[in-house]
Motif scaffolding. Structure first.
Motif, short mmCIF file in Angstrom:
data_model
loop_
_atom_site.label_atom_id
_atom_site.label_comp_id
_atom_site.label_asym_id
_atom_site.label_seq_id
_atom_site.Cartn_x
_atom_site.Cartn_y
_atom_site.Cartn_z
N GLU A 139 0.82 -1.21 0.00
CA GLU A 139 0.00 0.00 0.00
C GLU A 139 0.86 1.26 0.00
OE1 GLU A 139 -3.42 0.07 -0.34
OE2 GLU A 139 -3.06 -2.07 -0.76
N LEU A 140 1.98 1.22 0.73
CA LEU A 140 2.90 2.36 0.70
C LEU A 140 3.39 2.60 -0.73
CD1 LEU A 140 5.00 1.82 3.97
CD2 LEU A 140 3.51 3.77 3.48
N GLY A 141 3.64 1.49 -1.43
CA GLY A 141 4.06 1.58 -2.82
C GLY A 141 3.01 2.31 -3.66
N LYS A 142 1.74 1.95 -3.40
CA LYS A 142 0.66 2.58 -4.17
C LYS A 142 0.56 4.08 -3.89
CE LYS A 142 -2.19 -1.59 -4.21
NZ LYS A 142 -3.33 -2.18 -3.51
N LEU A 143 1.00 4.47 -2.66
CA LEU A 143 0.96 5.89 -2.30
C LEU A 143 2.20 6.64 -2.80
CD1 LEU A 143 -0.43 5.65 1.37
CD2 LEU A 143 -1.65 6.52 -0.64
N GLY A 144 3.05 5.95 -3.53
CA GLY A 144 4.20 6.63 -4.11
C GLY A 144 5.47 6.51 -3.29
N PHE A 145 5.44 5.73 -2.19
CA PHE A 145 6.64 5.57 -1.36
C PHE A 145 7.54 4.48 -1.93
CE2 PHE A 145 3.74 7.54 1.64
CZ PHE A 145 4.57 8.36 2.40
N GLU A 146 8.82 4.64 -1.66
CA GLU A 146 9.75 3.54 -1.91
C GLU A 146 10.00 2.84 -0.59
OE1 GLU A 146 13.22 5.17 -3.81
OE2 GLU A 146 11.90 6.06 -5.33
N THR A 147 9.98 1.51 -0.59
CA THR A 147 10.20 0.76 0.64
C THR A 147 11.35 -0.21 0.45
OG1 THR A 147 8.63 -0.93 -0.02
CG2 THR A 147 7.77 0.87 1.35
#
Lengths: 354, 354
Positions: free
Chosen positions: B279-287
């Protein structure tokens, strides 16, 4: 090549009193309180247990410090909690004594001070007490003048005597701190409440207290320091952030709140102590006037170690201690003031074994 | 003139994550486990409470060491318990690093290593990790060659990645020890059980574990070291005799015995972690691929601090972290993997605040 620091490689380590894990012993060797802690302790721990153990404890021990501060009539920022006063002493050593610095303490006294100095790489000097347990004042002041820390257990162990406030004040290192280890302070006929901290030398005095003895909580490992906030602030940097846990914080807080319970127990112990001293006298022992929950005794026949062994064979543990002094070896028995029954047991046994 | 040791005078001290004492927070900043500990813990503490708190705990933690040793398939003399792995790290520093000795650790990683080195008066060198969190192997080995202690958190914090066993072995200091800090070890897809201790370099590796994370016992303060008995023996001299208390020993023992409970919780966390990362990925974050109970994330717009503040205003705590690297400043958010509900709350908030 050893992987350890040279100090650690060389040292033998501190040997705590024997702690037999099986029952059936009359255990008068590590100055535990024979009476249980306040019932409020159990209730408080149960409440903490019903809370969330998955969350870190309050690193500032806010509640505990508030209550401890009230007892000493100071602000909470005068208080630093630790896992037993042993951890507080460790923190003190790491805060104030650098490698090579001089650390001193009276001798005979609590041998942990030397062990902690050794670990820290500090130099350690023993101030040999006079045969009547008084200070060699001039010499003590000379050593104090060079010390970064002077540890003074008052009342002293293993002797149990207490020195006067004036004497303590005269010993405060002019360029260091005096750690006034009041582990047994509550057992005195006139207990202190940090009065010395308010003296002129008070900003260089750190009082340490433990809940192991008078509060009957040796199992909880809780102690604390009381000192000027400037000193506490440095110690705060050295201590582990979360050194005290949720359950021990709850237990300590509850115990401190029940002063009545603690005082009732110390009163019982003071009475039993009087009896123990008198009876030891009748058996031919010499004792020191104890202001603690133990009695130091010696016998003119010097057969202390034999008695310790004879008692141990009967499942009675007392502490046999031996100190090398300039004038020769001093040894003797340190007997914890247990219940009346326990004390009668050791007295009967001493009579039997001669 | 300061009364403190120069190191203590100069240092600022370690700042732990915020611990609001009032309720109502979504607390995803200190990697606590959102699930309660095994019910066996409560039962064991209650049993200990019914016992004698006036007596010192077992200084050797005999029962605990037996059970911990079984988990690692070693003998009990390979185990040393402490008040959280923080105390174990403190003991390690005081056992192996003298003033002036070199202590090193990867960077960014757990910042406590540097604080502990500072207190000890040891020199500290950061081994800057590559942008993809891999080791700069040649440089790392050069620094390791001069180190008395190399601390390696594996999985690493705040990144959450895990390095291979081969890599760890290649980093063992030839004249010192490697401390393999496995605080988050149980959250790995393939958890370790001390395999590295049995490698050829194993006699210079010390594994540390905590019960704060996977066992849901941050409030109990319990951790332990596993290493060759020759190393444990030196550490034993440095630790306070009675460092762990009766209640925490009982809690730790019970928690370790209930592996099933711990594993069920870590499994839930692994599942939630996957969801959080996606979900963080979908929000534009890199993890970073996390093997822990937290996720490190960065956003191309670099507005990490603003997001941290915006979340805090909504009573959601995550950890904002900032590291100075040669290539510039690296900052980001470290988000603890809480319950599905907590994670959904932070995800919704992140979406709203943009």
């Amino acid at each position: 090549m050893s992987l350890f620091r040279p100090q650690v490689q060389q040292m033998t380590g501190y040997t705590p009193g024997e702690q037999p894990q099986e029952s059936g012993w009359v255990k008068l060797n590590t100055n535990e309180n024979p009476y249980p802690p306040s019932p409020l302790v159990k209730a408080a721990v149960e409440q903490a247990l019903a809370g969330r153990l998955n969350i870190y404890p309050d690193p500032l021990a806010t509640e505990f410090r508030k209550v401890a501060a009230e007892l000493f009539q100071v602000d909470p920022d005068w208080v630093l909690p630790g896992n037993g006063s042993d951890e507080v002493l460790t923190i003190l050593m790491r805060t104030f004594a650098d490698a090579g610095d001089l650390v001193s303490a009276p001798y005979p006294s609590y041998t942990l001070y030397e062990t902690l100095a050794e670990i820290q790489g500090a130099r350690f000097e023993k101030i040999q007490l006079n045969p009547d347990w008084s200070w060699p004042t001039t010499q003590a002041q000379e050593i104090s003048a060079k010390s970064k820390i002077l540890f003074v257990p008052n009342p002293n162990a293993p002797s149990g005597n207490r020195w006067s406030d004036e004497e303590i004040i005269s010993l405060v290192p002019p360029q260091g701190v005096l750690v006034l280890d009041e582990a047994y302070g509550d057992f005195c006929d006139q207990p202190h409440k940090g009065e010395l901290l308010k003296s002129q030398a008070g900003e260089r005095i750190i009082v340490t207290r433990t809940l192991s003895k008078s509060y009957s909580l040796a199992g909880i490992r809780f102690g604390f320091a009381v000192a000027h906030p400037d000193l506490i602030q440095g110690m705060q940097k050295v201590k582990d952030s979360y050194n005290c846990n949720t359950l021990s914080l709850a237990a300590a807080l509850a115990a401190l709140k029940d002063q009545e319970w603690m005082q009732a127990n110390t009163k019982k112990i003071q009475t039993t102590r009087k009896h123990l001293m008198a009876e030891l006298g009748k058996l031919g022992f010499e004792t020191v006037d104890s202001q603690t929950n133990f009695v130091w005794c010696t016998h003119p026949d010097q057969e202390h170690e034999r008695r310790y062994q004879d008692l141990k064979r009967r499942k009675i543990l007392v502490r046999y201690m031996k100190f090398g002094l300039t004038a020769g070896v001093l040894d003797g028995l340190r007997i914890t003031v247990g219940t009346d029954h326990e004390v009668q047991t050791v007295l009967n046994a001493l009579q039997e074994i001669g």
